[in-house]
Design an enzyme around this catalytic site. Structure first.
Site, short mmCIF file in Angstrom:
data_model
loop_
_atom_site.label_atom_id
_atom_site.label_comp_id
_atom_site.label_asym_id
_atom_site.label_seq_id
_atom_site.Cartn_x
_atom_site.Cartn_y
_atom_site.Cartn_z
N SER A 36 8.56 3.23 -2.56
CA SER A 36 9.55 3.10 -3.72
C SER A 36 10.80 2.65 -3.37
O SER A 36 11.41 1.73 -4.07
CB SER A 36 9.59 4.13 -4.50
OG SER A 36 10.07 5.35 -3.94
N GLY A 51 13.80 4.81 11.65
CA GLY A 51 14.25 4.46 10.48
C GLY A 51 14.91 3.11 10.39
O GLY A 51 14.38 2.19 10.85
N LEU A 65 0.93 -1.18 -0.07
CA LEU A 65 -0.16 -0.19 -0.06
C LEU A 65 0.88 1.00 0.07
O LEU A 65 1.62 1.60 0.93
CB LEU A 65 -0.87 0.07 1.27
CG LEU A 65 -1.77 -1.32 1.62
CD1 LEU A 65 -2.68 -0.93 2.65
CD2 LEU A 65 -2.32 -1.87 0.27
N GLY A 66 0.94 2.08 -0.87
CA GLY A 66 1.62 3.29 -1.08
C GLY A 66 3.10 3.01 -1.71
O GLY A 66 3.69 2.19 -1.85
N GLY A 75 14.18 20.00 1.93
CA GLY A 75 13.37 18.86 1.97
C GLY A 75 13.53 17.88 3.43
O GLY A 75 13.09 16.98 3.21
N LYS A 83 6.59 7.97 18.75
CA LYS A 83 7.78 6.87 18.80
C LYS A 83 8.17 6.43 20.10
O LYS A 83 8.28 5.28 20.35
CB LYS A 83 9.03 7.29 18.02
CG LYS A 83 8.57 7.54 16.41
CD LYS A 83 9.74 8.52 15.70
CE LYS A 83 9.29 8.71 14.25
NZ LYS A 83 10.42 9.83 13.68
N GLY A 96 13.91 8.69 5.93
CA GLY A 96 14.36 8.89 4.69
C GLY A 96 14.13 7.48 3.91
O GLY A 96 13.82 6.42 4.43
N THR A 125 7.79 7.81 -0.93
CA THR A 125 9.34 7.61 -0.47
C THR A 125 9.58 6.60 -0.16
O THR A 125 10.52 5.64 -0.87
CB THR A 125 9.53 8.62 0.58
OG1 THR A 125 9.14 9.85 -0.12
CG2 THR A 125 10.95 8.85 0.59
N VAL A 126 8.86 5.78 0.94
CA VAL A 126 9.36 4.55 1.58
C VAL A 126 9.08 3.34 0.64
O VAL A 126 9.70 2.45 0.50
CB VAL A 126 8.91 4.31 2.86
CG1 VAL A 126 9.39 3.19 3.46
CG2 VAL A 126 9.51 5.46 3.76
#
Lengths: 426, 426
Positions: A14, A132, A7-8, A185, A203, A300, A11-12
């Protein structure tokens, strides 16, 4: 072969797609079977994309994934609360394992989601939701399983750490650095969730619930952002031997858990003081292992994708080998959260006062009446009618500081309270 | 209930015993069943011990453990090559899972031991063999599974790191600090394995074989200890912007793996430069995750026991739930090790020469003839006939340095080559 519904494809997403492609052979060997992305949910099927795939795998209909019996594993990377939450619940209900990097959904619905996964005998992995690519959830669950975790400190938000680092190293003001971070960015166009501390609160809530085996009520977590930090505070911190970091803190006390996010003075000598720019770190103390720190890129495309693919591989292996889900990490405790007013800290306080004799005496008198004792006082002479006074207290309960401040605000010669920042003795 | 045979009740063994005791309830909950130490192999059954247990569990006969069908899991904490190796093999052959913290046995016999465990369908866990309580083996196998690891640097020996830290911070010579470390128990009475780099070599060999999925021939690992480091080198390093650390290095090259242990100049600004005293750290670079560092206590009773008990818990869970062993991490590659003579580095070189005109010119001429170019030269004037010259080269193959040194040694005016230390650009 294990089939995945992704799903999606942002950024992450791809990043995950490209790792699964690039390292397909190695991943197959380590998992024991092929992984195949069967379907990808996107908003706009016709958007141009840099990835190399058969357009047939794209869909804008979640039912094509949830109702597809061939899909064993749902990977949720759309973020935000809804529809992500609904999709995760639907997937678990249909007997699929789930991997997600969604800190908001996990922080808010952890109990429900974990309970449902357990009931259905499927996996739910979410290493990518915190810090991350730095392994933190798995180590807490497994590597430190023989420890009683006593305290945990995190620098868990890259955007705010980048801003504070730039303010410190380049002696620039908050607004200017934020604008630059946005243009590079490193900060979102709407940076509120980062700047306000909300992101770090999700978190630390996730980490606390694992470390202390409890459910955490997000509303009970004290959260303060970095909007109020001025260059002047950063310079004074430096002068006093500290740096300012947005710290996420979780400590075990007999009377409850102390979980909070706020800017803090930390000693320049502490390893966390050296975690700069967009880097994240987790520093914890366990009764057996002592102090341990992990450090790396907390966000990232590729670092987060690294954690998500590791989660996918673990889930896929367990599905392929039909390894029963044996997560015995139920939240068996129901620790209360300690109210911030009851927490003891040292405090840094910066005031603007009229340059008249006796002002400091009035302030210290109020502190004395509230059992606040002072560790240091900096009063700088300036050729001005308004002068700054900077005070650092010894350890004291926050409610005593608050009472003092109310009284100090009432003094005629006190113009304003510029900042109050906790000093964390790590 | 999972029954354990524990070999050794020394520092780490007694730590494991006490964690299993202290956290019995939590461990039972997380594993799903009770863990019970059924037998403990000791040399001397009658020795006074501080632990609280039934004397009947002690034995000095390994057969009582190996041949005991009730024992599912052998925990080897006697250390050294033999009989530890024989006991591990015997346990695996009898179908028991094994947990060990024995770096020597794992480094030397990894292929055989892993192969046997796979053949028998049992687990072999050895997180405690490297870096004490810092999670490193499990993250390499699991958390970074989606990465191609490109390089890995470790400070893996606490004793040498303690000595180098003391020499640096207190400006004292090696022999004096070593003697103090011995008296404090931070260094063994026979410190050879630590000081010589052998201990770190076992550890980097274990990490390399996991990170690069290959078997490592220990004999091909270049190893150099810290015996030759003088205070003068440490001061000069500082002057040049570096600190000296005993670094364990493993890098992937097209033409093979570059695995070595030696003292190295590293930039003061690098996070590894701040790993002091008995602390250990692992710094790695993966193609997706980027740079990640973990830091903590690399040895000692409780930190190592923390890792060993986590390994025990994992093995016990898998035994209890009859989860098939699915370690697909066979060493599928057979990477050659690059010979140190072919490795490129910058070098720091300290010479003693006669204070005569033209000496430096002769030295630089030899370097020029061997394609060695210089980054910096420090020549200090002293009121003496013998003066030091310090040179730092640019990147050059080690064989070119060696040829140069042979020629330089032949110069009449060169009294001695005091030290040659690699400069590692991390």
């Amino acid at each position: 072969m294990i089939k995945i519904g992704l799903l999606g494809l942002g950024t992450v997403g791809s990043g995950v797609f490209s790792i699964l492609e690039k390292h397909a052979e190695t991943i197959k060997r380590k998992v024991g079977t092929d992984l195949k992305i069967e379907k990808v949910l996107v908003k706009d099927k016709d958007k141009q994309r840099d990835l190399d795939f058969d357009d047939q795998i794209l869909t804008d209909d979640i039912d094509e994934i949830i109702n597809n019996k061939d899909i064993d594993l749902l990977v949720e990377l759309i973020g935000g609360e809804n529809p992500a939450y609904n999709y995760i619940i639907a997937a678990l209900n249909s007997g699929k394992s789930v991997v997600t990097a969604n800190k908001l959904v996990i922080a808010k619905y952890e109990q429900e989601i974990m309970g449902l996964a357990r009931e259905k005998g499927v996996q739910i992995n979410y290493e990518g939701s915190v810090a991350g690519g730095i392994p933190v959830i798995r180590p807490l669950k497994e590597s430190f399983a023989a420890n009683k975790i006593e305290r945990l400190y995190g620098i868990l938000n890259g955007t705010t750490n980048y801003i504070l680092t730039k303010m410190t190293n380049e002696e620039r003001e908050f607004d200017e650095v934020l604008a630059e971070a946005q243009s590079l960015g490193y900060a979102e166009r709407d940076p509120h969730s980062d700047i306000s501390g909300a992101d770090a609160a999700y978190k630390i809530s996730i980490l606390s619930s694992i470390a202390f085996e409890t459910s955490i009520d997000l509303n009970g977590v004290y959260v303060e952002g970095i909007e109020g930090i001025e260059l002047e505070d950063i310079k004074l911190a430096e002068e006093l031997g500290y740096v300012i970091k947005l710290l996420a803190i979780a400590k075990y006390h007999q009377d409850g858990l102390d979980v909070r996010v706020h800017p803090a003075f930390i000693s320049k000598e502490h390893p966390l003081a050296l975690v700069n720019d967009v880097y994240n770190a987790i520093y914890l103390h366990g009764d057996a292992v002592g102090d341990v720190m992990s450090y790396g890129q907390g966000a990232g495309r590729m670092p987060t994708a690294s954690a998500v693919v590791a989660d996918i591989m673990q889930a896929a292996r367990d599905i392929y080998y039909q390894r029963p889900e044996v997560d015995n990490l139920d939240s068996i405790y129901n620790h209360d959260l300690v109210n911030i007013s009851q927490v003891e800290n040292s405090f840094y306080l910066r005031l603007q006062v009229k340059d008249k004799p006796g002002v400091l005496a009035q302030i210290t008198k109020i502190f004395g009446e509230n059992q606040v004792s002072l560790a240091s006082v900096i009063q700088k002479h300036r050729l001005s009618e308004i002068v700054p006074i900077v005070l650092v207290t010894h350890q004291v309960k926050e409610e005593n500081i608050n009472k003092s401040l109310t009284a100090i605000k009432g003094l005629d010669d006190v113009i304003s309270i510029k900042n109050l920042i906790r000093v964390e003795e790590l």
